[in-house]
Design a protein around this motif. Structure first.
Motif, PDB file in Angstrom:
ATOM      1  N   CYS A 102       0.857  -1.193   0.000  1.00 48.80           N
ATOM      2  CA  CYS A 102       0.000   0.000   0.000  1.00 48.80           C
ATOM      3  C   CYS A 102       0.891   1.241   0.000  1.00 48.80           C
ATOM      4  CB  CYS A 102      -0.893  -0.024   1.246  1.00 48.80           C
ATOM      5  SG  CYS A 102      -1.792   1.526   1.505  1.00 48.80           S
ATOM      6  N   CYS A 153       0.577   2.692   3.771  1.00 45.58           N
ATOM      7  CA  CYS A 153       1.003   1.984   4.993  1.00 45.58           C
ATOM      8  C   CYS A 153       1.871   0.763   4.714  1.00 45.58           C
ATOM      9  CB  CYS A 153      -0.231   1.567   5.797  1.00 45.58           C
ATOM     10  SG  CYS A 153      -1.115   0.190   5.023  1.00 45.58           S
ATOM     11  N   CYS A 192      -6.805  -2.051   0.530  1.00 45.27           N
ATOM     12  CA  CYS A 192      -5.793  -2.181   1.579  1.00 45.27           C
ATOM     13  C   CYS A 192      -6.516  -2.571   2.876  1.00 45.27           C
ATOM     14  CB  CYS A 192      -5.054  -0.863   1.797  1.00 45.27           C
ATOM     15  SG  CYS A 192      -3.982  -0.952   3.260  1.00 45.27           S
ATOM     16  N   CYS A 224      -5.785   0.316   5.657  1.00 45.03           N
ATOM     17  CA  CYS A 224      -6.297   1.688   5.488  1.00 45.03           C
ATOM     18  C   CYS A 224      -7.818   1.739   5.320  1.00 45.03           C
ATOM     19  CB  CYS A 224      -5.669   2.347   4.262  1.00 45.03           C
ATOM     20  SG  CYS A 224      -3.907   2.636   4.422  1.00 45.03           S
TER      21      CYS A 224
END
Ligand SMILES: [Zn+2]
Length: 302
Positions: free
Chosen positions: A277, A280, A297, A300
């Motif tokens: 991602c 993150c 993701c 997230c």
């Protein structure tokens, strides 16, 4: 499959090159899957008509045609004639399906395989070169049909083609919430439902849900007003950015000149399965939802 930004790019490109010109000849391939209206009717409606505009409605390209009163009239008829024909426009609807292309070509360029329609144009005033609009579609999921708008009544414009759903770029927040709040399906499935919003497909559903930090599997009815507001904002932003970049060329999509788009370079989750991602670094996950591959993701998007 071309979605809203790709169809918008194609429609705008074709409009810029051909509006105001007259169609002098129509050729069709005779492939019945492509034509939802009889081909001779299409040829009759188009031959001699002037292309008023080419625009997008949802994922459909709409070509508005006006017939002049006298055959062989110049490309820009007198205002009185235009006023007189305003009440009887015809619209040609072109849906690109999976692999359809609408190209503006010089006549000397050889026809691509799987060409199903060629509209030969009169040429712009003062321009000797004629151009052709060509519809090419290898897999033949694309569709061409005629749409006759309801005649205008006093003080009203004719009812032109407005598509199956609401327009994502202009819908109000209240309208957006009213569409999605009652839906008990996953939000991703609701976004793909063309009778709610039209024009959104797999790419822009996944990309807008990522940017709104909403998991695609969440039930639409359980999203808060704040989440729906965030989703609408990100959706509009993603679509506008994609239009600026000429759409996403993920398979064989090209615009009216045969050029590729660049929004695929901005994809944050779509077809990035297993890659980190960008926010993150958690690997992007792919699941199947409503029969479509869905990318998100897991960190997230909640
Ligand atoms: Zn993340």
């Amino acid at each position: 499959m071309p979605e809203l930004p790709e169809v918008e790019t194609i429609a705008a490109g074709v409009h810029a090159r051909v509006h105001g010109q007259r169609i002098v000849r129509v050729w069709t391939s005779g492939k019945p899957q492509t034509f939802k209206s009889p081909e001779d009717e299409i040829a009759r409606a188009l031959t001699g008509a002037r292309i008023e505009s080419v625009r997008r409605v949802g994922k459909t390209i709409v070509m508005t045609l006006h017939r002049g009163k006298t055959p062989g009239a110049p490309s820009f008829p007198a205002l009185s004639e235009r006023m007189g024909s305003v009440k009887t426009p015809t619209e040609l609807l072109i849906h690109l399906g999976m692999t359809g292309r609408l190209l503006v070509s010089a006549p000397e360029i050889p026809l691509a395989p799987h060409t199903h329609a060629v509209l030969t144009l009169s040429g712009a005033p003062g321009e000797s070169a004629r151009r052709e609009i060509r519809f090419v579609d290898p897999r033949r999921f694309g569709r061409i049909s005629l749409h006759a708008p309801q005649p205008a009544t006093d003080n009203l414009q004719p009812a032109t083609f407005s598509g199956p759903g609401s327009e994502p770029l202009t819908i109000s927040l209240a309208g957006f919430i009213a569409l999605f709040h009652p839906r008990r399906t996953p939000i991703k499935a609701a976004l793909l439902n063309q009778s709610l919003l039209h024009g959104i497909g797999n790419i822009y559903a996944d990309e807008s849900l990522f940017r709104a930090a909403i998991r695609p599997t969440r039930q639409a009815a359980l999203l808060t007003r704040a989440e729906l507001a965030r989703l609408r904002t990100t959706l509009v932003k993603v679509l506008r950015h994609a239009i600026q970049l000429g759409g996403s060329s993920v398979s064989d999509y090209v615009d009216a000149d045969g050029a590729r788009g660049f929004f695929q370079l901005q994809h944050r989750v779509y077809r990035r399965t297993g890659q980190p991602c960008l926010v993150c670094a958690t690997p992007i996950r792919r699941i199947t939802l409503a029969g479509r591959s869905t990318h998100f993701c897991p960190h997230c998007q909640r």
